[in-house]
Write a protein that holds these residues in place. Sequence first.
Motif, mmCIF file in Angstrom:
data_model
loop_
_atom_site.group_PDB
_atom_site.id
_atom_site.type_symbol
_atom_site.label_atom_id
_atom_site.label_comp_id
_atom_site.label_asym_id
_atom_site.label_seq_id
_atom_site.Cartn_x
_atom_site.Cartn_y
_atom_site.Cartn_z
ATOM 1 N N ILE A 34 0.850 -1.199 0.000
ATOM 2 C CA ILE A 34 0.000 0.000 0.000
ATOM 3 C C ILE A 34 0.883 1.244 0.000
ATOM 4 N N GLY A 35 0.655 2.093 -0.993
ATOM 5 C CA GLY A 35 1.435 3.315 -1.091
ATOM 6 C C GLY A 35 0.619 4.578 -0.966
ATOM 7 N N GLN A 36 -0.714 4.452 -0.866
ATOM 8 C CA GLN A 36 -1.567 5.627 -0.748
ATOM 9 C C GLN A 36 -1.559 6.145 0.683
ATOM 10 N N VAL A 37 -1.156 7.388 0.836
ATOM 11 C CA VAL A 37 -1.075 7.988 2.167
ATOM 12 C C VAL A 37 -2.448 8.048 2.827
ATOM 13 N N SER A 38 -3.491 8.300 2.049
ATOM 14 C CA SER A 38 -4.832 8.415 2.621
ATOM 15 C C SER A 38 -5.278 7.108 3.264
ATOM 16 N N ILE A 39 -4.989 5.989 2.608
ATOM 17 C CA ILE A 39 -5.369 4.686 3.161
ATOM 18 C C ILE A 39 -4.552 4.385 4.411
ATOM 19 N N TYR A 86 6.187 12.395 -0.348
ATOM 20 C CA TYR A 86 4.992 11.536 -0.317
ATOM 21 C C TYR A 86 5.353 10.121 0.106
ATOM 22 N N GLU A 87 6.402 9.582 -0.483
ATOM 23 C CA GLU A 87 6.829 8.227 -0.135
ATOM 24 C C GLU A 87 7.318 8.160 1.304
ATOM 25 N N ALA A 90 4.320 7.929 3.535
ATOM 26 C CA ALA A 90 3.740 6.584 3.466
ATOM 27 C C ALA A 90 4.543 5.597 4.306
#
Length: 203
Positions: A34-39, A86-87, A90
């Motif tokens: 999972i790479g989406q920050v929101s999730i 961003y990464e 995450a």
Amino acid sequence: MISLYLEQTSYLHRMPAGIKLLGMAALSLALYPIGQVSILFGLALLTLLIYASLGRPALQGLKVFRSLVPIFALIFIMQAWSVGVYEACALLLRMGTLILIANLITLTTKMDDMMTAMMPLFSPLRLFGVDPKRIAFAVTLLIRFIPVLMGVTQHLLDAWKSRGGGRQLWKLAIPLTIQSIRLSDHVAEALASRGGIRSVKKP
């Protein structure tokens, strides 16, 4: 001294230790891609809500994570510089969620129950003459020690700041090492006074 177990009767306390450990292992594998920050942020928030459902004692146990702030800050800077902001966010959310879940299991699982749940994993070692109960005990003790050492680190940081210590936090390495050795000695003495850990009899 090493027991962080919360004496409660919550739904997590009633859940078998094996299911909680398997759940943590499965979640560790599930979070990796999972790479989406929101999730990841949603999962971290959900974990904190679980802490809140256990009451104030569990929320107070989150104070030990303050000692991880400098480490997380260093990881964030390195990752942001190498792969991007961003990464880096995450990665920290993924790591933080897993640490929170591991600590949650420590708070809601007795040491004996955790050992019993881990025993089947190390049973094949009996073929090589290794006592699986000792290995399970060592792994369980390691899991217990991690949040305790985090708490010790936080106490040292607080004392360092109260005495006007600067940013040379590397000077805390020696006191932390001494405190860790003392803690291990206390645990060893407590185990010896109780007869140690009994070996599993060979068939």
